[in-house]
Scaffold this active site. Structure first.
Site, PDB file in Angstrom:
ATOM      1  N   HIS A  72       0.832  -1.218   0.000  1.00  0.00           N
ATOM      2  CA  HIS A  72       0.000   0.000   0.000  1.00  0.00           C
ATOM      3  C   HIS A  72       0.863   1.264   0.000  1.00  0.00           C
ATOM      4  O   HIS A  72       0.514   2.266   0.622  1.00  0.00           O
ATOM      5  CB  HIS A  72      -0.951   0.032   1.201  1.00  0.00           C
ATOM      6  CG  HIS A  72      -1.961  -1.077   1.207  1.00  0.00           C
ATOM      7  ND1 HIS A  72      -3.222  -0.943   0.694  1.00  0.00           N
ATOM      8  CD2 HIS A  72      -1.885  -2.352   1.666  1.00  0.00           C
ATOM      9  CE1 HIS A  72      -3.888  -2.084   0.840  1.00  0.00           C
ATOM     10  NE2 HIS A  72      -3.096  -2.958   1.419  1.00  0.00           N
ATOM     11  N   ASN A 144     -10.395  -2.694   2.483  1.00  0.00           N
ATOM     12  CA  ASN A 144     -10.083  -2.748   1.053  1.00  0.00           C
ATOM     13  C   ASN A 144     -11.346  -2.523   0.230  1.00  0.00           C
ATOM     14  O   ASN A 144     -12.445  -2.525   0.785  1.00  0.00           O
ATOM     15  CB  ASN A 144      -9.515  -4.125   0.684  1.00  0.00           C
ATOM     16  CG  ASN A 144      -8.021  -4.252   0.992  1.00  0.00           C
ATOM     17  OD1 ASN A 144      -7.324  -3.262   1.186  1.00  0.00           O
ATOM     18  ND2 ASN A 144      -7.539  -5.474   1.028  1.00  0.00           N
ATOM     19  N   TYR A 358       0.812  -3.889  12.070  1.00  0.00           N
ATOM     20  CA  TYR A 358       0.685  -2.454  11.766  1.00  0.00           C
ATOM     21  C   TYR A 358       1.433  -1.608  12.778  1.00  0.00           C
ATOM     22  O   TYR A 358       2.125  -0.644  12.435  1.00  0.00           O
ATOM     23  CB  TYR A 358      -0.793  -2.049  11.690  1.00  0.00           C
ATOM     24  CG  TYR A 358      -1.471  -2.641  10.482  1.00  0.00           C
ATOM     25  CD1 TYR A 358      -1.728  -4.004  10.407  1.00  0.00           C
ATOM     26  CD2 TYR A 358      -1.822  -1.857   9.393  1.00  0.00           C
ATOM     27  CE1 TYR A 358      -2.329  -4.564   9.292  1.00  0.00           C
ATOM     28  CE2 TYR A 358      -2.427  -2.409   8.271  1.00  0.00           C
ATOM     29  CZ  TYR A 358      -2.676  -3.765   8.231  1.00  0.00           C
ATOM     30  OH  TYR A 358      -3.258  -4.311   7.120  1.00  0.00           O
TER      31      TYR A 358
END
Ligand code: HDE
Length: 704
Positions: A72, A144, A358
């Site tokens: 991304h 998404n 993350y």
């Protein structure tokens, strides 16, 4: 609370730097006298080490890049706000979902595989990440535009990403899945079958970021005041509808304007055309967890809308572009683990793995544990805790206490339970299981929903899927991998496999490849396991084309193809009608500047056949006038309209311009409108609302 229109304008005011009428300074505020010349021994050098102002400037420049996101990396973002419109308090205590609340947010769209500078129109999944700045801290929705994922367990994620990224020996290809390593991996992982269908569909080549659906992918949990949990799936529905471009178009846009999506989003917001999405949820009572033919914890499965209907609970509006790409879009740190009271994880094994990744990524990418102090990541309700120090600390905690419990600071900051208040509480879910490294057999049905997706598409969409598989598999070198993937397609749909096989000159094997079975049996020793009968065999909600007819043409760009001597009168009726629908007419001529109309007026022109291409427009109109003679001999014009026809778009021709149709190999159909026909303006708008006349591909043999 600020007014909702200003909700984001006011958030960053204290961090904005305005250089108007300001003297140039060093990073320490020392005024700079000369910003052109280094300090030298004599005007012809050598330069001196003691030039502290030069060192200050270069030190900063040398460190201007941070690691791009591993996946991304390419993204575009905007600020906005969310308004909760329904009462969901029976299911969740989340404060920002209380009916009537308005919450500021920052949304970042992205592609997955390409580098930061790659093209917007790659065939790829689009990321849909939102940071909600709620009164109870930040809630990150990191989803998404495709509702399922390639893999079921986080353990496989690095391998998936390594397979799709450019190959490690030669770093090719950029932002593309059409290469051996990707299909090698996918053809060995039957669980990827469902998502592969979505990625090979037109969902992966969107017309605009403003026309993306968004999905939470995983099942999450709502938790109410009483601590009761309800499973929830999140969906974002764009008010402009979900639309795609043609694959041939996507490839051309990548060449002509690699920033096509970024520019489109930016310009729409600058023009005040604020994109909006409805937030819808599917709610599944805890008691129904095991009720379906698929496992709701399996991220390769959707819950068909026909089975559990969508309920709209709010609306999101994007109304402000970032001031600075790096400070905001690049430094935004999303993390599915940023939850607020009332929302919790489910046990989806893919989601569980994301909770670590993350946080870890942000620590590395943003250079330490204080990334949440960057303006874009700061919670609006403030943070108070005893964490201290670390790289790039920008807050200045006061006092001598940085521990808990304490008495010196009267026990502050205190935790909620100490004062009878409520903070984040995890859903109290009973667990009575053995510790195992294993996959549930309820995750073993890999093809039923892939088939559901294929069967739910219109004929044109199915063709696009067949073409996309054919394109991708043609690009790979290994016949063995092609056959392995064809065997997977054969489990999904025989026609699909046959058509792709035909394009590859191969006969699809009936059974899965032995190697694929070997890997599948590592997760499910008795693979293949007979699937349960699905509740839903066809779902209209999965087709973009079925829904397109309900559409709008707001914000669409119509190319008015003009030249010297164009008739203004011939343009007016359509231009007014388009304006009334929220669409824009863009004049294109053989040169920029001005052209003179037949009526003797001057028309300003910003676009020319030299600088613009048909793929960047939604529809076309050729008006009457002396311009028609000019255009008749202009190959760029003829190519422009022919390509629009080929890409199945709506075209209109004024009476005097009809002869240009023949010259550009355009034949009449329901989206080719001529001025002479009944209600031609209405018919043109109707054709635009359909987005594309995909049936033209087969009828006119113009594969797009
Ligand atoms: Fe991500 N993903 N992901 N992902 N993902 C990242 O975080 C990861 C997954 C998604 O706009 C990374 O900050 C793992 C599913 C979006 O900044 C990283 C797994 C979904 C974004 C990471 C997944 C997503 C990311 C890279 C499997 C859809 C862009 C940089 C367990 C629900 C966020 C970063 C933005 C970004 C890890 C799977 C969506 C490396 C380990 C499923 C939209 O941490």
């Amino acid at each position: 609370m600020p007014k909702k229109e200003n909700i984001n304008q006011e958030r960053f005011t204290k961090n904005l730097i305005d250089n108007t009428n300001k003297l140039l300074t060093s990073n320490d505020g020392v005024p700079i006298h000369d910003n052109n010349n280094t300090l030298k021994a004599g005007s012809r050098g050598p330069s001196l080490m003691q030039d502290h102002l030069f060192l200050d400037k270069l030190m900063h420049f040398d460190r201007e890049r941070i690691p791009e996101r591993v996946v991304h990396a390419r993204g575009s973002a905007a600020h906005g706000y969310f308004e909760a419109t329904a009462d969901v308090s029976a299911y969740t205590k989340a404060d920002f979902l209380k009916k009537g609340k308005t919450t500021p947010l920052f949304l970042r769209f992205s592609t997955v595989a390409g580098f930061k500078g790659s093209t917007d129109l790659a065939r790829d999944v689009r990321g849909f990440s939102i940071k909600f700045y709620t009164q109870e801290g930040n809630y990150d929705f990191v989803g998404n535009n495709i509702p399922v994922f390639f893999i079921q367990d986080a353990m496989n994620f690095p391998d998936l990403v390594h397979a799709v990224k450019p190959e490690p020996n030669n770093e090719m290809p950029q932002a593309a899945s059409a290469h051996d390593t990707f299909w090698d991996f996918i053809s060995l992982m039957p669980e990827a079958a469902h998502m592969s269908m979505w990625v090979m569909s037109d969902r992966a080549i969107p017309r605009s970021l403003r026309m993306l659906e968004g999905f939470g992918v995983h099942t999450f949990k709502f938790v109410n005041e009483q601590g009761k949990g309800t499973f929830v799936k999140f969906h974002w529905k764009p008010k402009l509808g979900a639309h795609a471009v043609a694959w041939n178009e996507a490839q051309k846009i990548s060449g002509f304007d690699a920033d096509f999506h970024r520019r489109d989003l930016w310009e729409a917001i600058e023009n005040g055309d604020f994109p909006q999405w409805d937030l819808a949820v599917q709610l599944i009572p805890e008691e129904d967890e095991l009720k379906y033919s698929f496992d709701i914890l399996d991220p390769t499965k959707i819950i068909p809308e026909e089975l559990v209907p969508l309920q709209i609970i709010g609306t999101m509006t994007l109304n402000k572009n970032p001031e600075n790409f790096f400070a905001e879009t690049e430094q935004a740190a999303f993390d599915p683990g940023r939850l607020v009271p009332g929302i919790d994880f489910s046990d989806d094994p893919l989601l569980q793995g994301r909770v670590f990744s993350y946080l870890d990524t942000q620590n590395y990418r943003l250079g330490g544990p204080n990334f949440h102090e960057l303006p874009i990541n700061r919670p609006i309700n403030g943070k108070h805790n005893n964490q201290k120090d670390g790289f790039a600390k920008s807050d200045i905690p006061t006092g001598n206490v940085s521990y808990f419990p304490n008495s010196i600071a009267s026990g502050c900051p205190y935790h909620a339970m100490l004062n009878g208040e409520k903070g984040f509480e995890s859903h109290e879910q009973p667990i009575k299981e053995k510790k195992v490294r294993r996959r549930s057999d309820s995750f073993a049905d890999h093809f039923t929903q892939a088939r559901l997706f294929f069967k739910s598409q219109t004929a044109a969409e199915q063709n696009h899927i067949i073409n996309a598989f054919s394109f991708e598999l043609s690009k790979i070198k290994s016949e063995q991998i092609r056959l392995r993937e064809l065997a997977i397609l054969n489990q999904i749909d025989v026609k699909l496999a046959e058509q792709v096989g035909k394009n590859l000159g191969l006969v699809p094997p009936k059974e899965l490849d032995e190697l694929t079975l070997t890997f599948a049996r590592q997760n499910h020793p008795n693979y293949p396991i007979k699937p349960k009968k699905p509740e839903v065999e066809k779902s209209e909600a999965l087709s973009m084309v079925v829904k397109a007819g309900e559409g709008t043409i707001a914000t669409r760009k119509v190319a008015f193809l003009i030249d010297e001597g164009v008739s203004l009168a011939s343009m007016k009726k359509l231009e007014d009608a388009l304006k009334a629908e929220g669409a824009t007419a863009v004049y294109i001529a053989s040169h920029v500047g001005t052209v003179n109309s037949k009526e003797g007026q001057t028309i300003a022109v910003q676009h020319s056949y030299l600088t613009d291409v048909s793929v960047c427009f939604d529809a076309f109109y050729t008006p009457d006038g002396d311009s028609v003679q000019e255009l008749e001999n202009n190959p760029d014009y003829l190519q422009f309209v022919n390509e629009g026809f080929r890409h199945c778009k709506a075209l209109a021709f004024a009476k005097g311009a009809e002869k240009l149709m023949n010259k550009s190999f355009i034949t009449k159909d329901e989206a080719v409108i001529v001025e002479g026909q009944d209600r031609w303006v209405e018919e043109f708008i109707k054709a635009m609302k359909q987005h594309r006349l995909w049936t033209r591909e087969q009828a006119r043999k113009v594969p797009s």
